[in-house]
Write an enzyme that holds these catalytic residues in place. Structure first.
Site, PDB file in Angstrom:
ATOM      1  N   HIS A  42      17.955  19.594  -2.247  1.00  0.00           N
ATOM      2  CA  HIS A  42      17.285  20.898  -2.261  1.00  0.00           C
ATOM      3  C   HIS A  42      18.248  21.939  -2.837  1.00  0.00           C
ATOM      4  CE1 HIS A  42      19.534  20.633   1.543  1.00  0.00           C
ATOM      5  NE2 HIS A  42      19.880  21.874   1.238  1.00  0.00           N
ATOM      6  N   HIS A 127      22.644  25.295  -7.158  1.00  0.00           N
ATOM      7  CA  HIS A 127      23.228  23.959  -7.180  1.00  0.00           C
ATOM      8  C   HIS A 127      22.562  23.066  -6.138  1.00  0.00           C
ATOM      9  CE1 HIS A 127      25.409  25.825  -3.877  1.00  0.00           C
ATOM     10  NE2 HIS A 127      25.681  24.609  -3.453  1.00  0.00           N
TER      11      HIS A 127
END
EC number: 3.1.4.58
Length: 190
Positions: A42, A127
């Protein structure tokens, strides 16, 4: 509850990343990294840490307002990077990163307004962590392999409040479990 706000990539994008990570795991030295599981992939927008259960409805309502004020946007997994001299290896994002950054800022503000004790503000870097290490690791071969990685582009249409359940068994390699607590549609879709 240990909570964070996140963007969750669609399953086919996760599948493309899983193929890329399988190739990375075949590189020399890959056994020196702790590879994250695809169920945990995620983009964290804001980390809230331990939140009192009584605060969750207020936080959820404020995240709903943040989501409603943010239009859906295009995103793709793209390239790679590291934090802490190889202590975290990640794939990044391309697309409408300005809107993603705005959603991260709004998610952080929602936590503050709900009374969550937030860490100091840092500029948001999109990220998705694929591996970690306790020690500094030379991740240059992995970064070189990730350089050309691109997933398909998708439309981010929701903000998700996620609860993380940290490992308690003490079994080496056990991963956290993640559970969606609330989903809020972005923009006019909300």
């Amino acid at each position: 509850m240990r909570l964070f706000a996140a963007v969750l990539p669609p399953e086919d994008v996760i599948g493309a990343l899983a193929d890329e990570v399988d190739a990375l795991r075949a590189l020399d030295g890959a056994d020196g990294l702790r590879w994250t599981e695809r169920s945990g992939w995620h983009f964290t927008l804001a980390f809230y840490g331990e939140v009192d259960e009584d605060t969750v409805p207020e936080l959820t309502a404020r995240l709903g307002k943040a989501a409603a004020r943010t239009e859906p946007f295009l995103l793709a997994l793209s390239g790679g990077g590291q934090f802490g001299r190889g202590r975290a290896l990640w794939t990044g994002a391309s697309g409408d990163l300005r809107t993603m950054r705005l959603l991260a800022e709004r998610s952080e503000a929602a936590g503050r307004k709900a009374g969550v004790d937030m860490e100091e503000h840092r500029r948001y870097t999109a990220h998705l962590t694929v591996a970690r290490s306790r020690d500094a690791v030379d991740v240059r071969p992995y970064l070189a392999a990730l350089e050309e990685f691109r997933s398909r582009t998708w439309t981010v249409a929701e903000l998700v409040l996620v609860r993380s359940h940290l490992p308690r068994s003490g079994v080496p390699g056990e991963q956290p479990r993640y559970e969606a607590v609330a989903r809020r549609a972005l923009g006019a879709a909300g």
